[in-house]
Design an enzyme around this catalytic site. Structure first.
Site, PDB file in Angstrom:
ATOM      1  CD  GLU A 282      -3.239  -0.465   1.888  1.00 35.08           C
ATOM      2  OE1 GLU A 282      -3.038   0.282   3.137  1.00 35.08           O
ATOM      3  OE2 GLU A 282      -4.671  -1.090   1.942  1.00 35.08           O
ATOM      4  CG  HIS A 303       8.297 -29.538   0.013  1.00 33.40           C
ATOM      5  ND1 HIS A 303       8.695 -30.811  -0.549  1.00 33.40           N
ATOM      6  CD2 HIS A 303       9.090 -28.506   1.327  1.00 33.40           C
ATOM      7  CE1 HIS A 303       9.645 -30.474   0.516  1.00 33.40           C
ATOM      8  NE2 HIS A 303       9.487 -29.871   1.394  1.00 33.40           N
ATOM      9  CE  LYS A 417     -11.985   1.415   1.916  1.00 38.79           C
ATOM     10  NZ  LYS A 417     -11.636   2.663   2.571  1.00 38.79           N
TER      11      LYS A 417
HETATM   12  O1  PA5 Z   1      -3.219   0.961   6.007  1.00 41.81           O
HETATM   13  C1  PA5 Z   1      -4.542   1.899   5.669  1.00 41.81           C
HETATM   14  O2  PA5 Z   1      -4.391   2.442   5.893  1.00 41.81           O
HETATM   15  C2  PA5 Z   1      -5.933   0.420   5.449  1.00 41.81           C
HETATM   16  O3  PA5 Z   1      -5.217  -0.290   5.182  1.00 41.81           O
HETATM   17  C3  PA5 Z   1      -6.781   0.806   6.206  1.00 41.81           C
HETATM   18  O4  PA5 Z   1      -6.029   0.694   7.703  1.00 41.81           O
HETATM   19  C4  PA5 Z   1      -8.321  -0.114   6.128  1.00 41.81           C
HETATM   20  O5  PA5 Z   1      -8.445   0.160   5.097  1.00 41.81           O
HETATM   21  C5  PA5 Z   1      -9.161   0.017   7.414  1.00 41.81           C
HETATM   22  O6  PA5 Z   1      -9.296   0.566   7.123  1.00 41.81           O
HETATM   23  P1  PA5 Z   1     -10.405   1.872   9.010  1.00 41.81           P
HETATM   24  O7  PA5 Z   1      -9.703   1.227  10.204  1.00 41.81           O
HETATM   25  O8  PA5 Z   1     -10.612   3.177   8.383  1.00 41.81           O
HETATM   26  O9  PA5 Z   1     -11.602   0.681   8.483  1.00 41.81           O
END
Ligand code: PA5
Length: 440
Positions: A282, A303, A417
């Site tokens: 990310e 494996h 989303k």
């Molecule tokens: O690193 C990030 O920002 C994302 O992976 C969020 O942690 C994830 O989308 C969950 O978001 P939230 O905590 O708003 O539910």
């Protein structure tokens, strides 16, 4: 102390190491001076030592309450709101499903939308004393919101609304979001995800600390490991393992090593790999750039993936996490009849066998053209995991800046989303929904 061994990877570099380090040092300055892109989200840099003491005391008190009144803790969250806690928890409670003595079992939910998983979980906790820690920074993420709605109802049916509210802990934004509003209305105890800490950098806040403390993990040692790594990094500007790792992986990327596989030889570290994949995926995968992060559990995956790693497309670099000593040595003994032919190992420990497998695999992969970097921990304990977490987070910030991206945003995550909301018929997404349905 965590050590980085780059000796088996550097020979693959064509560019000068000094030049790469100089580049990494410029990137590091952006991070620590808080002047790079996304600098509003680098609050995690100071967490190990600067974490809100009052909040931490409340976390410990809540963890103690959970321990006293619950056989099970259900942790609801997705992405950065669950992977860090799961990584540390499973590394330190490595036999799946077996809790530490005197501590609750911990189940995770809200990290997918599977009805099969939900039904199985509901059945597993039916009639048992359980608490919920629901975690969402935005407070609006669909996966954890659905899981929370269902599990909250189950808890309320079991205990009544008032008693259920005492066993629900919400970790979210200090002021905004649907979860915050709901928590205030229902009277749940709340913990804060700081504004300047993004999800994937949040394990050393209440996001990770509450479930970990409730599950019996020594969070003081975890924070101390992170704090010691932070001091080490601060005291050796431009010359620290995190900067070296960031420089090395970018140097290898420029030579066509597009994929980094994080390998472990301890099944308990599987979720450290998952957490690391999210952190790097990310943070770096944007603007058409990034190293693709993959993870393997060895020797298991030798494996299945071993053939590719040894002999497939030569786009791989490998980073191995190794631990110097095992908490529970297991000795192999001699058998009167050597039917399985293993008596040559009598008197040796399983650690010796595992280490020999690791060394042999490393040399084979080097021969196959895969650069191998090793990150060595003293042992797999809370302190070393704290060091490792801070090391990887810091290196990720530096590496992202070397790549020329903002390592602290995740614009790409929004696309799925929007489509999901449109197809689900969420108010406000009607036109987009119609367009998408035509394309299906
Ligand atoms: O690193 C990030 O920002 C994302 O992976 C969020 O942690 C994830 O989308 C969950 O978001 P939230 O905590 O708003 O539910």
């Amino acid at each position: 102390m965590l050590t980085l061994d780059t000796s088996k990877a550097k020979p693959f570099l064509q560019a000068g190491w000094k030049e790469l380090l100089a580049e990494a040092s410029v990137a590091e300055t952006l991070l620590k001076d808080k002047t790079g892109p996304g600098h509003d989200f680098v609050g995690w840099l100071d967490l190990p030592e600067g974490y809100d003491k009052e909040e931490y005391a409340r976390i410990k008190a809540a963890a103690e309450r959970i321990r006293e009144d619950s056989e099970v803790l259900v942790v609801i969250g997705i992405g950065g709101s669950y992977l860090g806690a799961r990584a540390v928890m499973e590394a330190l409670r490595p036999v799946i499903g077996v809790p530490l003595d005197g501590y609750p079992e911990v189940y995770f939910a809200g990290h997918q939308i599977s009805a099969t998983y939900m039904r199985a979980l509901q059945k597993a906790i039916r009639g048992r004393k359980f608490s919920i820690n629901v975690i969402s920074k935005s407070g609006t993420t669909t996966e954890p919101a659905i899981a929370f709605r269902l599990l909250k109802r189950q808890l309320e049916e079991q205990l009544g609304k008032e008693e259920a509210a005492r066993r629900i802990y919400a970790t979210t934004d200090k002021a905004r979001g649907a979860l915050k509003k709901l928590a205030e209305q229902e009277g749940y105890e709340c913990f804060v995800v700081p504004d300047d800490v993004g999800g994937r950098y949040s394990v050393l806040t209440a996001v990770g600390l509450l479930p970990l403390a409730a599950g019996g993990i020594d969070t003081d040692a975890l924070l101390k490991g992170a704090a010691d790594m932070r001091r080490r990094i601060q005291n050796a500007p431009g010359e620290n393992p995190a900067v070296e790792y960031a420089a090395l992986r970018n140097g290898l990327l420029r030579q066509g090593k597009l994929v980094e596989i994080l390998a472990n030889y301890e099944p308990g570290l599987h979720y450290v790999g998952e957490w690391w994949k999210q952190l790097y995926g990310e943070s770096e995968g944007k603007d058409g750039k990034g190293i693709f992060p993959a993870a393997v559990d060895l020797t298991t995956d030798l494996h299945s993936m071993g053939q590719y790693i040894q002999d497939g497309n030569r786009i791989l670099m490998e980073t191995v996490i190794c631990a110097e000593k095992s908490a529970l040595p297991v000795l192999l003994e001699e058998e009167a009849e050597d039917l399985d032919g293993l008596n040559y190992l009598a008197g040796k420990t399983m650690d010796f066998v595992n280490e020999s497998a690791m060394k042999g695999t490393m040399l084979a992969h080097l021969d196959g053209g895969v650069p191998v970097t090793r990150i060595c921990l003293d042992e797999i304990d809370a302190y070393s995991l704290g060091e490792l977490i801070y090391f990887f987070e810091y290196a990720c910030g530096v590496s992202g800046y070397i790549l020329g991206v903002n390592p602290f945003d995740q614009p790409g995550v929004e696309s799925y989303k929007k489509n999901m909301f449109a197809l689900l018929g969420k108010p406000g997404y009607e036109a987009a929904g119609e367009e998408l349905r035509k394309r299906l």
